[in-house]
Design an enzyme around this catalytic site. Structure first.
Site, PDB file in Angstrom:
ATOM      1  CB  SER A   1      -0.902  -0.007   1.226  1.00 33.03           C
ATOM      2  OG  SER A   1      -1.581   1.278   1.438  1.00 33.03           O
TER       3      SER A   1
ATOM      4  CE1 TYR B   1      -4.164  -2.377   4.822  1.00 30.05           C
ATOM      5  CE2 TYR B   1      -3.727   0.062   4.251  1.00 30.05           C
ATOM      6  CZ  TYR B   1      -3.823  -1.343   3.703  1.00 30.05           C
ATOM      7  OH  TYR B   1      -4.022  -1.889   2.717  1.00 30.05           O
TER       8      TYR B   1
END
Length: 246
Positions: A144, A158
């Site tokens: 990501s 995250y």
């Protein structure tokens, strides 16, 4: 016949391939000539639909139920792929979860779940796939852009897991280089998937291109990294986010 751009004769395994980026990658690899196995956890119908799409491209498909938080299930998925296809050339590690929470209130259970799937699961998937990959094999992780740009409240855990994947890929690339296996990481920005459905519209104004990615765009980069022509790239994290991390 193998060329610089063809994947004909290759076998791929996509961890987390029933929907979103994983399903798009599975379909794209099949269109370029690869037989494709994919894992899923809780979406058997979506997995079956992806297999149908693979087979519509004239390739063989296989759906395997496997939770990436379960080490035994990861190993079994690789074993089932080998049993069905006899070899493994490409591993795409897409399995991951997003659980948002302020750092002051995120629970230990949520922390452990994200670490189990997004970090430990990625490591174990790389390890299991690498044990079966031959010379010139490909490992591609889906990370990501939060690994290089964490600007959203509630995304600290995250982002931490995705930054860990980026570092992990560097070490794995060095460890596997002697076998001619490349390991690379794609870092997508906001992409239209089930996981982002609840907050994608709020993020769009922050993207220089003013739109989210289509999963097929990420899949195109997966396909390129899988090809022979990408054989000199390894240990890299490629950010694909519409300019957010510039």
């Amino acid at each position: 016949m193998e060329t610089q751009t063809s994947l004909v004769g290759k076998t791929a395994l996509v961890f987390g391939g029933s929907r979103g980026i994983g399903a798009a990658a599975a379909r794209r690899l099949a269109r370029e000539g690869a037989d494709v196995a994919l894992t899923y956890v809780s979406a058997p119908q979506r997995a079956a639909e992806t297999v149908v799409a693979i087979e519509a491209s004239g390739r063989a498909g296989l759906a395997i139920q496997a939770d990436s938080a379960d080490p035994a299930a990861i190993k079994a998925a690789v074993a089932k792929t080998m049993e069905r296809f006899g070899k493994l050339d490409i591993a795409v590690v897409n399995a991951g979860i997003l659980m948002l929470g302020d750092i002051a209130t995120v629970s230990v259970e949520d922390l452990d779940r994200m670490l189990d799937i997004n970090v430990r699961g990625v490591f174990l998937s790389i390890q299991a796939a690498a044990s079966r990959l031959g010379e010139g094999g490909r490992i591609i992780t889906i990370g990501s852009n939060t690994a290089v740009r964490s600007g959203h409240p509630g995304s600290s855990v995250y982002a931490m897991t995705k930054a860990a994947v980026a570092v992990m890929v560097k070490g794995a690339a060095v460890d596997l280089a002697s076998r001619g296996i490349t390991v690379n990481n794609i870092q997508p920005g906001p992409t239209i998937t089930d996981m982002t459905a609840d907050h994608i519209e709020a993020i769009k104004p922050l993207i220089p291109l003013k739109r989210a990615a289509d999963p097929d765009e990420i899949a195109g980069l997966v396909a390129w990294l899988s090809r022979k022509e990408a054989g000199y790239m390894t240990g890299s994290s490629l950010t694909m986010d519409g300019g957010m991390a510039l």
